[in-house]
Design an enzyme around this catalytic site. Structure first.
Site: not given
Ligand code: BG6
Length: 457
Positions: A164, A221, A168, A226, A325, A202, A44, A134
């Site tokens: 994603h 999330d 990996k 994942h 996190k 993380e 947009r 996602k």
């Molecule tokens: C994402 C999440 O899909 O994956 C994030 O939304 C997360 O919160 C991330 O930090 C982790 O994946 P990567 O590959 O960035 O370590």
């Protein structure tokens, strides 16, 4: 199959596009100098072609992307001001594509849903491929509805539900490791395995993503998408081939068998959120005080669920999936703990720890932890480690994901049935949390989680 001629990114000015999609595309195009791809950004925000070209160029430069495919895409980049919920606008975007178009919805779920509605009102080019980020829906019912609406537009083999993690290199390695060695596969079952952990802790905090994260939380999330995908790869039976149809079927079958451990959705989960603390010298405010967070929403920043796969192969083996996190130790691995030996020969000293196979996601490596005779007194047990480095993949995860999409190979994307099962598993646990049956605990940022959660590993 004919490759994709034009990639249309809906949500081109968003964070996902600049942070992940464009760098992934840059890496891919560098690796494949012969590819000729047009890139249309649609959003947009009022931008022109020149501004978009600059954004693309900058992202490509950021990953050192060079070569004829990169230059072609930059030279042919285009931007169209687009309201993704308007059929007219989408018709105009699709009319300007060449070759088979792929439409990538880099949009929040509600906008994606409206865009799909708009596509239903127009005629889309033959062969159009749709790629969705996602979260795919917000629960099982909405994912099922989304599946119906998508497959009414294009065939299931042209719907790419992106995850994603499936791009990996170490996640991809699970297939090779399991199905090309005789060593592990015969042992991966309830007779020999005591426990499996899939952990993705993380150090990162909220990173200005409150608008999205505060509504999702760690369970949705990370675990819903994942980590359940990883669990499917660890628990599934050997597929006949790794082509999309068989691989998707094997994974869907694996996920169909998954439920909260012992069927108890309350006992299966724990949740917590971080309070103020510091990580590597950086001070973090408490999650509840982060800009854009509504503390009353009680969003968890650390989630742990114990699941089981109710099959002859796995029944009774706990699978602990955990992600959080602002944690001090960034543990990211699949840890398979084998059973204790049935008897320690008299005369060998020490308590043998169980054998553990660790498949580590960054640094990418595999470690097999074993007991060996001590280097000092040969009758006192010691711990030995066999380590194999996997090395970085040729592409980054988004590069792999886009590779599959642009070659129209859905092997690395999630099938419709699997997507629904992931929500079914999580919906039960989330309902218990929303009903207040599981307390929201706290941990200081930079710690390993709430004190009494025994951090195994
Ligand atoms: C994402 C999440 O899909 O994956 C994030 O939304 C997360 O919160 C991330 O930090 C982790 O994946 P990567 O590959 O960035 O370590």
């Amino acid at each position: 199959t004919e490759k994709i001629g034009t990639l249309v990114v809906l949500g081109a000015t968003g964070d996902l596009t600049s942070r992940l999609l464009l760098p992934g595309l840059g890496r891919l195009l560098s690796e494949q100098p012969e590819r000729r791809l047009r890139l249309i950004g649609a959003d947009r925000a009022p931008r022109d072609g020149r501004q978009w070209t600059e954004v693309v160029r900058e992202a490509f430069d950021g990953v050192g992307a060079t070569g004829p495919a990169v230059e072609h895409t930059v030279a042919h980049a285009d931007y169209l001001v687009t309201d993704a919920s308007s059929g007219e606008d989408l018709e105009q975007v699709l009319a300007s594509t060449t070759g088979i178009p792929a439409v990538y919805f880099a949009l929040p779920p509600a906008v994606t849903s409206r865009a799909i509605g708009a596509l239903h009102r127009i005629t889309i080019p033959d062969g159009t491929v749709l790629a969705l980020e996602k979260p795919f829906g917000v629960d099982q019912a909405s994912a099922a509805q989304l599946n119906r609406r998508l497959t009414a537009l294009v065939g299931e083999d042209r719907v790419f539900r992106v995850d994603h993690f499936l791009g990996k290199s170490t996640v991809l390695n699970i297939l090779g490791l399991r199905f090309t060695n005789y060593l592990f596969e015969p042992l991966l079952n309830r007779d020999h395995v005591a426990k499996v952990e899939v952990v993705y802790d993380e150090a990162l905090g909220l990173e200005n993503r409150a608008g999205y994260y505060d509504r999702a939380g760690a369970l949705v999330d990370m675990i819903q998408s994942h980590l359940l995908q990883v669990m499917a790869l660890v628990t599934m039976d050997a597929p006949l081939s790794v082509h999309a149809t068989e691989l998707r079927a094997a994974k869907a079958e694996a996920l169909r068998a998954v439920r909260p451990y012992a069927g108890d959705a309350v006992a299966a989960g724990r949740r917590a959120r971080y309070t103020a603390g510091s990580i590597g010298g950086r001070d973090l405010p408490s999650y509840a005080e982060e800009h854009g967070v509504d503390p009353d929403r009680e969003t968890e920043t650390l989630a742990e669920v114990t699941l089981e796969s109710t099959t002859w192969r796995w029944a009774g083996v706990p699978f602990v999936l955990r992600s959080g996190k602002a944690l001090g130790a960034a543990r990211r691995e699949i840890a398979i703990t084998f059973r204790q030996v049935p008897h320690l020969p008299v005369g060998l000293d020490g308590v043998p720890a169980p054998t553990v196979l660790r498949i580590c996601l960054g640094p990418d490596r595999m470690v097999l932890e074993l007991n060996v005779n001590g280097s000092g007194d040969p009758f006192v047990l010691d711990r030995g480690r066999l380590t194999a480095e996997f090395g970085a993949g040729r592409l980054n995860p988004y590069g792999e994901v886009l590779h599959g999409l642009l070659d129209r190979d859905p092997s690395l994307s999630i099938g419709g049935e699997a997507a629904e099962h992931c929500w079914r598993i999580i919906d039960q646990i989330r309902a218990a949390w929303q009903a207040g049956q599981v307390p929201l605990e706290e941990y200081p940022a930079g710690s390993t989680g709430p004190e009494h959660w025994a951090s195994t590993g």
